[in-house]
Design a protein around this motif. Structure first.
Motif, mmCIF file in Angstrom:
data_model
loop_
_atom_site.group_PDB
_atom_site.id
_atom_site.type_symbol
_atom_site.label_atom_id
_atom_site.label_comp_id
_atom_site.label_asym_id
_atom_site.label_seq_id
_atom_site.Cartn_x
_atom_site.Cartn_y
_atom_site.Cartn_z
ATOM 1 N N PRO A 100 30.188 -15.999 25.450
ATOM 2 C CA PRO A 100 29.376 -16.823 26.351
ATOM 3 C C PRO A 100 27.957 -17.090 25.862
ATOM 4 O O PRO A 100 27.423 -18.185 26.070
ATOM 5 C CB PRO A 100 29.361 -16.008 27.650
ATOM 6 N N PHE A 101 27.328 -16.127 25.214
ATOM 7 C CA PHE A 101 25.929 -16.303 24.811
ATOM 8 C C PHE A 101 25.793 -17.289 23.653
ATOM 9 O O PHE A 101 24.985 -18.215 23.691
ATOM 10 C CB PHE A 101 25.312 -14.956 24.420
ATOM 11 N N LEU A 102 26.589 -17.095 22.628
ATOM 12 C CA LEU A 102 26.553 -17.975 21.456
ATOM 13 C C LEU A 102 26.851 -19.414 21.859
ATOM 14 O O LEU A 102 26.145 -20.348 21.453
ATOM 15 C CB LEU A 102 27.580 -17.493 20.425
ATOM 16 N N THR A 103 27.887 -19.590 22.666
ATOM 17 C CA THR A 103 28.289 -20.952 23.023
ATOM 18 C C THR A 103 27.229 -21.627 23.896
ATOM 19 O O THR A 103 27.007 -22.834 23.772
ATOM 20 C CB THR A 103 29.647 -20.940 23.750
ATOM 21 N N GLU A 104 26.585 -20.866 24.789
ATOM 22 C CA GLU A 104 25.523 -21.455 25.622
ATOM 23 C C GLU A 104 24.349 -21.901 24.762
ATOM 24 O O GLU A 104 23.814 -23.011 24.931
ATOM 25 C CB GLU A 104 25.050 -20.439 26.662
ATOM 26 N N GLU A 105 23.934 -21.050 23.836
ATOM 27 C CA GLU A 105 22.784 -21.374 22.985
ATOM 28 C C GLU A 105 23.050 -22.639 22.172
ATOM 29 O O GLU A 105 22.171 -23.500 22.032
ATOM 30 C CB GLU A 105 22.482 -20.195 22.060
ATOM 31 N N ILE A 106 24.266 -22.769 21.652
ATOM 32 C CA ILE A 106 24.603 -23.963 20.868
ATOM 33 C C ILE A 106 24.727 -25.185 21.778
ATOM 34 O O ILE A 106 24.168 -26.251 21.501
ATOM 35 C CB ILE A 106 25.918 -23.751 20.084
ATOM 36 N N TRP A 107 25.447 -25.012 22.888
ATOM 37 C CA TRP A 107 25.747 -26.138 23.773
ATOM 38 C C TRP A 107 24.476 -26.781 24.329
ATOM 39 O O TRP A 107 24.428 -27.992 24.536
ATOM 40 C CB TRP A 107 26.648 -25.661 24.907
ATOM 41 N N GLN A 108 23.454 -25.967 24.558
ATOM 42 C CA GLN A 108 22.210 -26.501 25.113
ATOM 43 C C GLN A 108 21.545 -27.507 24.167
ATOM 44 O O GLN A 108 20.669 -28.267 24.574
ATOM 45 C CB GLN A 108 21.235 -25.366 25.438
ATOM 46 N N ASN A 109 21.963 -27.534 22.909
ATOM 47 C CA ASN A 109 21.430 -28.494 21.942
ATOM 48 C C ASN A 109 22.267 -29.768 21.862
ATOM 49 O O ASN A 109 21.928 -30.678 21.109
ATOM 50 C CB ASN A 109 21.360 -27.842 20.558
ATOM 51 N N PHE A 110 23.363 -29.828 22.619
ATOM 52 C CA PHE A 110 24.252 -30.982 22.532
ATOM 53 C C PHE A 110 23.719 -32.157 23.340
ATOM 54 O O PHE A 110 23.063 -31.978 24.368
ATOM 55 C CB PHE A 110 25.639 -30.604 23.058
ATOM 56 N N PRO A 111 24.022 -33.356 22.894
ATOM 57 C CA PRO A 111 23.634 -34.556 23.655
ATOM 58 C C PRO A 111 24.596 -34.785 24.814
ATOM 59 O O PRO A 111 25.300 -35.795 24.878
ATOM 60 C CB PRO A 111 23.734 -35.662 22.599
#
Length: 883
Positions: A691-702
């Motif tokens: 959950p942490f890794l995916t949230e950090e990455i996803w927050q950079n998505f358009p």
């Protein structure tokens, strides 16, 4: 689609700077909490409540990770989701902690008195009881902390009183003398399943008991000669011819000179020892049952400190083990000690302090189990409740079918006090939910409450519905009960699972959950249980601080099958952290190449696009199915394979020429669009696991949205292109074959090589022709020549054979001929092994008659391909040997 975000991703992933930030964000925004929504299907789990005294261990970490994965998955699927957290008051363990504290202060609970002592325990609970729930937050547990429960909170306490009084009034709770497991150190009874057994070296003492008024005698054997002082009979099997004439006669008990009868009982194993067994009803559970059948007296010779009491005569006051030595010496002196044999046997120990348990007859409270066990057995037999894996059905049923009455009273002060009062005037026994003001029998107001508390597992057995408000008819109870699944370890099937089932059937008349997902234990690398004594324990918090919570979570649920124990190998943490870094680096690369991306129609999809979209669709389908069937390890494996081996290693590499070619805007846009769709969807698939890794990455998505955890679970795409899968497999296999040759021939990575490919099939040639540029780039080729036929094979070249395709790498001056011969011989051996496996399968009528015709045909086709490949390899080997 949101506006493009400026990508703010560090070059390396740092879990320590990410995890606390996002957990606080999730909790502050109330993402873990949902109100009752009757328009939605519900999904609910109750957390197996860890002891309030506890610290997070790897078993908790595995258990909570599994529950969190399922909860996050169902939340994303749109269910009205509830994961109830909570802790257990842990009677013996918590009381022991506070008593240790008091001892350091030079006082004790008895000096404080019950009321003051309980105040100290509540103070301790307030100070230290939240440690494990804070540690669960570190792990990423997305439970509803607004609904956190404690087994002794006001609501749970009311549920306990309700259940006790109800069972008491039905005659299912009674008080009586019974043999119990007594811990002389904890000073309380413990249940049968709380007794741990370990093999210890001891002795078997053979003793001669003389027959009264006769020169005959009986020889009995015992591991505990100190209990002989409480013997009230010697038993033999009624069919044992050796002793038939002695049944009914009287023996003289050595040292005590007490007369005891010789009785016949079918329990006696005539093949064990002499076939004569000393019977001590007050100090052995089996002897206790025999004593009841034969109405034998119960002579208690040990007190609650495990010292000999007044019934032990001259041995009174001696510790049980000191008494054993003295009694053995006196038996020798009396000439009745026949022999002593070394004997290793299982000894019962307290699960808390490892003190040897003393079976004692004592007045205790019990639950009658037979009436409660029957419906709890039926629900498993008729499939209303299923264990996953189903082999645990038998484990559960074996125990339930042989269950004894449950001793529920504990001689402690911390816990749910038994709601029974005794009238000091007339002795009446009063059982009520609330303290009575006077005796209903005589009207006296001098009442004394029973001093004992209930077994911790009594309140835990009510957990699935007490936490939802029972006995009140709350909206939560109506919406979320029965719960959806129980996740727990195989070690507490008897402690907890069985009790929840029979309590639920009694009070709710329905199963508490339709599924019980059983996971194994976490063992060390050598397959041993982790323990303080072995010094092999692993602190999950230390692992989280070094590797990150996502790494620990993913490692714990992969590489294992449901229900089996997991061996903890530290190197697997390194491998999983590498996986996290792979995801981070790939995502960063993709996002940096999306900074100018604008949503719009795609151009023509390249082969790699059609392939990855097909593979993504299959991954969504297969991961979803694995999660629905609780095969979390398989779901994790599928994600790992797709992300690492397909998306990162192949697709990203194949998109680079288009991403770097800014002149062909449409081709670049198409690659960006497919990268975005597949990566963003894959992160959502991965989110429950990491959950942490995916949230950090996803927050950079358009993309729009507050959090990835609130995004919908990916729908299974309809897109499928089997032809693209086959064509891409041909290209990948070709590249892999060339790479293998280069590695085995030790061709340096920078050395470009000529590649000659021979394919007689027109379709294969077309695929290879289209993919020439990719082959050159990915295989380090200087050139690629493609032929339908060759008059003669290239000399001094290394070769590889695929189904229908031959690949040659002219390596004059670079190739070791002997090494290439060895390599080809190895390939032929492997092909022969594959051939034998398939021939055995196809020659088996059990397969050919029962498997679908399409499956059999596919296997025959595989065999033909292997045979053709083997012929080509043999021809190539022959050519090399002749050159």
């Amino acid at each position: 689609m949101a506006e493009n975000k400026k990508v703010e991703m560090a070059t390396a992933y740092d879990s320590s700077s990410v995890e606390g930030k996002w957990y606080q964000y999730w909790e502050d925004n109330g993402f873990f909490h949902e109100e009752v929504d009757k328009d939605k299907e519900s999904f609910s789990i109750v957390m197996p409540p860890p002891n309030v005294t506890g610290a997070l261990h790897l078993g908790h970490a595995m258990d909570s990770t599994i529950q969190d994965i399922l909860t996050r998955f169902k939340r994303m699927q749109g269910f009205n989701t509830l994961w109830v957290p909570g802790t257990d008051h842990a009677g013996i363990a918590t009381q022991a902690k506070v008593e240790e504290q008091l001892a350091k202060e030079g006082t004790s609970r008895h000096e404080l008195g019950r009321e003051k002592f309980l105040e100290r325990v509540w103070d301790w609970k307030r100070q230290y009881g939240g440690r494990i729930t804070q540690q669960l937050r570190r792990l990423g547990a997305s439970c509803d902390w607004e609904r956190e429960r404690f087994t002794m909170d006001e609501g749970c306490s009311r549920s306990v009183r309700e259940a006790f009084v109800d069972l008491y009034q039905k005659g299912l709770i009674y008080r009586g003398n019974y043999i119990v497991n007594w811990c002389p150190k904890c000073h309380t009874t413990i249940s049968d399943i709380e007794v741990e057994h370990s093999d210890r070296d001891g002795n078997l003492y053979h003793l001669r008991y003389p027959v009264k008024d006769s020169d005959q005698s009986l020889v009995v054997a015992t591991t505990r000669p100190e209990t002989m002082l409480g013997d009230t009979a010697v038993a033999v099997h009624p069919g044992d011819e050796r002793y038939r004439n002695l049944i009914g006669k009287t023996l003289i008990l050595p040292l005590m000179n007490r007369e005891i009868p010789i009785i016949a009982d079918e329990y006696v194993d005539r093949e064990f020892g002499t076939g004569a067994v000393k019977i001590t009803p007050a100090h052995d559970p089996n002897d206790f049952e025999i004593g009841l059948r034969h109405k034998l007296p119960q002579i208690i010779v040990l007190d609650k400190e495990a010292k000999m009491n007044e019934n032990a005569g001259q041995y009174q006051g001696l510790d049980r083990f000191e008494a054993r030595k003295a009694i053995v010496e006196d038996l020798k002196a009396a000439g009745v000690l026949v022999e002593i044999d070394p004997h290793s046997h299982a000894v019962g120990e307290c699960y808390r302090c490892s003190t040897i348990i003393e079976p004692l007859v004592s007045k205790q409270w019990f639950v009658k189990m037979e009436p409660l066990a029957i419906p709890a057995i039926d629900v498993v037999r008729d499939g209303r409740l299923e264990f996953v894996p189903n082999r645990f059905d038998r484990v559960y049923l074996n125990w339930m079918e042989n269950i004894r009455d449950w001793c529920i009273s504990r001689q402690l002060w911390w816990g749910h006090r038994i709601p029974v009062w005794y009238c000091d005037q007339c002795g009446a026994e009063i059982c009520t939910k609330d303290k009575p003001s006077s005796c209903p029998t005589c009207g006296a107001d001098q009442l004394t409450q029973d001093p004992d508390v209930l077994d911790t597992w009594f309140s835990s057995g009510l957990w699935p519905f007490s936490t939802l408000g029972w006995p009140e008819k709350t909206p939560e109870l109506e919406q979320f009960y029965p719960t959806s699944v129980l996740v727990t370890g195989r070690d507490i099937i008897f402690f907890w699972v069985a009790r929840m089932i029979f309590m639920a059937m009694e009070f709710k008349n329905e199963v508490p959950f339709p599924k019980v997902m059983i996971h194994g234990l976490v063992l060390d690398a050598q397959g041993r249980k982790m323990s303080k004594s072995l010094g092999n324990g692993v602190d999950p918090i230390e692992v989280i601080e070094q590797y990150g919570a996502d790494t620990l979570r993913f490692m714990l649920i992969t590489g294992n099958t449901p229900g089996n124990d997991l061996r903890f190998h530290p190197e697997r943490l390194e491998a999983t952290r590498n996986f996290s870094n792979k995801i981070w680096n790939a995502s960063r690369y993709v996002l940096l190449n999306l900074e100018d991306y604008e949503e719009g129609p795609r151009g023509e999809l390249a082969l790699a696009d059609r392939w990855i979209l097909t593979r993504y669709a299959s991954t969504v389908e297969n991961v979803t199915e694995a999660l629905e069937t609780f095969d979390l390890g398989e779901a994790g494996r599928l994600l790992y394979e797709f992300i690492w081996n397909e998306f990162c290693d192949w697709y990203i590499e194949l998109t680079k020429p288009r991403l770097y070619n800014k002149e062909d805007v449409l081709a670049r846009h198409t690659a960006q669009s497919v990268l975005l769709e597949v990566l963003e969807g894959t992160l959502r698939l991965l989110h429950p696991f990491m959950p942490f890794l995916t949230e950090e990455i996803w927050q950079n998505f358009p993309v729009q949205g507050e959090s990835i955890m609130m995004q919908p679970w990916p729908e299974i795409p309809a897109y499928r292109d089997a032809v693209a899968e086959g064509n891409m497999t041909l290209l990948m296999d070709s590249v892999k074959a060339i790479r293998n040759i280069r590695a085995e021939m030790k061709v340096s990575p920078g050395q470009k090589v000529e590649i000659i490919m021979l394919a007689s099939d027109e379709n294969q040639r077309a695929v290879l022709e289209t993919g020439k540029a990719d082959i050159l780039k990915l295989a380090g080729g200087a050139s690629v020549e493609l032929f339908e036929t060759l008059a003669e094979k290239p000399s001094q070249s290394a070769s590889a054979v695929l189904e229908g395709v031959e690949i040659y790498l002219p390596l004059k001056g670079l190739m070791d001929l002997d090494k290439e011969v060895t390599r080809l011989e190895k390939e032929i051996t492997l092909a022969t092994q594959d051939q034998q496996v398939l021939e055995t399968k196809l020659n088996n009528p059990g397969f050919t008659n029962k498997a679908p015709a399409a499956v059999v045909a596919k296997e025959r086709e595989r065999l033909e391909g292997i045979l053709a490949r083997k012929v080509t390899l043999q021809e190539r080997l022959q050519e090399l040997k002749q050159s």
